[in-house]
Motif scaffolding. Structure first.
Motif, short mmCIF file in Angstrom:
data_model
loop_
_atom_site.label_atom_id
_atom_site.label_comp_id
_atom_site.label_asym_id
_atom_site.label_seq_id
_atom_site.Cartn_x
_atom_site.Cartn_y
_atom_site.Cartn_z
N MET A 144 0.93 -1.20 -0.22
CA MET A 144 0.16 0.13 0.06
C MET A 144 0.77 1.19 -0.07
SD MET A 144 -3.15 1.22 2.99
CE MET A 144 -1.80 1.54 4.12
N GLU A 145 0.46 2.18 -0.90
CA GLU A 145 1.08 3.50 -0.68
C GLU A 145 0.07 4.52 -0.35
OE1 GLU A 145 3.41 6.33 -3.95
OE2 GLU A 145 4.00 4.17 -3.61
N THR A 146 0.31 5.47 0.53
CA THR A 146 -0.67 6.43 0.83
C THR A 146 -0.48 7.85 0.11
OG1 THR A 146 0.40 7.22 2.92
CG2 THR A 146 -1.31 5.39 3.27
N ALA A 147 -1.36 8.54 0.18
CA ALA A 147 -1.49 9.68 -0.79
C ALA A 147 -0.37 10.65 0.16
CB ALA A 147 -2.61 10.60 -1.20
N GLY A 148 0.10 11.66 -0.26
CA GLY A 148 1.00 12.66 0.04
C GLY A 148 0.30 13.82 0.05
N THR A 149 1.21 15.07 0.02
CA THR A 149 0.44 16.32 -0.38
C THR A 149 0.43 16.59 -1.96
OG1 THR A 149 2.55 17.08 -0.17
CG2 THR A 149 1.39 17.38 1.60
N GLY A 150 -0.46 17.55 -2.22
CA GLY A 150 -0.63 17.91 -3.66
C GLY A 150 -1.33 16.71 -4.66
N PHE A 151 -1.05 16.50 -5.55
CA PHE A 151 -2.04 15.65 -6.33
C PHE A 151 -1.36 14.12 -6.21
CE2 PHE A 151 -1.74 19.76 -8.70
CZ PHE A 151 -3.36 20.01 -8.71
N ASP A 152 -0.90 13.82 -5.44
CA ASP A 152 -0.35 12.23 -5.01
C ASP A 152 -1.86 11.52 -4.77
OD1 ASP A 152 2.35 13.08 -5.19
OD2 ASP A 152 2.51 12.55 -2.99
N ASP A 153 -1.68 10.30 -5.16
CA ASP A 153 -2.70 9.22 -5.19
C ASP A 153 -2.50 8.13 -4.35
OD1 ASP A 153 -4.25 10.66 -7.15
OD2 ASP A 153 -3.01 9.64 -8.70
N SER A 154 -3.43 7.68 -3.61
CA SER A 154 -2.95 6.16 -2.85
C SER A 154 -3.25 5.14 -3.87
CB SER A 154 -4.17 6.04 -1.84
OG SER A 154 -4.47 7.27 -1.05
N GLY A 155 -2.49 3.96 -3.45
CA GLY A 155 -2.54 2.90 -4.26
C GLY A 155 -2.18 1.54 -3.53
N VAL A 156 -2.98 0.46 -4.13
CA VAL A 156 -2.62 -0.84 -3.43
C VAL A 156 -2.03 -1.70 -4.76
CG1 VAL A 156 -3.87 -2.88 -2.62
CG2 VAL A 156 -4.34 -0.65 -2.06
N THR A 157 -1.00 -2.33 -4.55
CA THR A 157 -0.29 -3.39 -5.37
C THR A 157 -0.58 -4.68 -4.93
OG1 THR A 157 1.16 -1.48 -6.14
CG2 THR A 157 1.59 -3.82 -6.62
N ILE A 158 -0.65 -5.60 -5.75
CA ILE A 158 -1.12 -7.03 -5.40
C ILE A 158 0.03 -7.83 -6.23
CG2 ILE A 158 -3.40 -7.07 -4.47
CD1 ILE A 158 -4.24 -8.25 -7.30
N THR A 159 0.68 -8.84 -5.86
CA THR A 159 1.25 -9.69 -6.53
C THR A 159 0.42 -11.03 -6.41
OG1 THR A 159 3.33 -8.72 -5.91
CG2 THR A 159 3.45 -11.09 -6.77
N TYR A 160 0.19 -11.73 -7.62
CA TYR A 160 -0.59 -12.94 -7.62
C TYR A 160 0.20 -13.89 -8.64
CZ TYR A 160 -2.11 -11.02 -11.82
OH TYR A 160 -2.34 -10.48 -13.31
N LEU A 161 -0.22 -15.50 -8.45
CA LEU A 161 0.19 -16.33 -9.07
C LEU A 161 -0.76 -16.50 -10.47
CD1 LEU A 161 0.59 -18.86 -6.30
CD2 LEU A 161 2.35 -17.94 -7.64
N GLU A 162 -0.08 -16.52 -11.48
CA GLU A 162 -0.81 -16.60 -12.90
C GLU A 162 -1.15 -17.84 -12.94
OE1 GLU A 162 1.75 -14.56 -15.74
OE2 GLU A 162 0.28 -12.84 -15.98
N ASN A 163 -0.41 -18.98 -12.53
CA ASN A 163 -0.60 -20.15 -13.27
C ASN A 163 -1.73 -21.01 -12.10
OD1 ASN A 163 1.82 -19.76 -11.56
ND2 ASN A 163 2.32 -21.81 -11.51
N ALA A 164 -2.62 -21.89 -12.71
CA ALA A 164 -3.67 -22.47 -11.98
C ALA A 164 -3.07 -23.42 -11.03
CB ALA A 164 -4.63 -23.00 -12.95
N TYR A 165 -1.85 -24.06 -11.37
CA TYR A 165 -1.67 -25.13 -10.39
C TYR A 165 -0.42 -24.62 -9.38
CZ TYR A 165 0.57 -29.54 -8.53
OH TYR A 165 0.88 -30.34 -7.63
#
Length: 147
Positions: A85-106
């Motif tokens: 997670m990255e929270t917003a700072g001052t000005g025009f900054d945005d907040s963001g959530v980044t996920i890492t996931y497994l692409e393969n089914a097995y």
């Protein structure tokens, strides 16, 4: 102009999502949910939607001038193994959530394919509940995969 929201339009043009109610999203997308799947929360980006269900994260891309052609892409909740997670700072900054996931089914192979997806939100959006929810999911998934 009824339904016009300048703030949402500006945020959407900046790549940010505005929150939508689960009831509103369920009314619109119930025909596309799997058996037993329920919408937990969701966000709109201009006319596209980001929907979190009990089974997956849906990216709903309305295409063309009319938006009648729709593309659905899924990331299954059981494949998420990390969240940042990255929270917003001052000005025009945005907040963001980044996920890492497994692409393969097995998921127990020695040949994992990892991918990342970042979701950006306006600074006024409280992303801590989403971060905690996805964090708890990733902990459970790691325990399940590694047992």
């Amino acid at each position: 102009m009824e339904g016009f929201n300048l703030s949402s339009m500006i945020q959407g043009s900046l790549g940010n999502h505005s929150e939508k109610s689960p009831e509103e999203l369920t009314k619109e997308y119930s025909d596309y949910l799997f058996d037993g799947e329920k919408i937990m929360m969701g966000y709109r980006l201009v006319r596209d939607d980001l929907v979190f269900t009990t089974l997956r994260i849906l990216f709903i891309d309305k295409q063309g001038a009319t938006g009648k052609k729709v593309s659905f892409k899924s990331i299954f909740i059981d494949s998420i193994i990390n969240v940042e997670m990255e929270t917003a700072g001052t000005g025009f900054d945005d907040s963001g959530v980044t996920i890492t996931y497994l692409e393969n089914a097995y998921q127990k192979s020695n040949n994992e394919r990892l991918a990342e997806q970042t979701f950006e939100f306006p600074k006024k959006t409280d992303i801590a509940p989403l971060y905690r929810t996805l964090g708890n999911v990733s902990v459970k998934n790691r325990e399940r995969i590694n047992n």
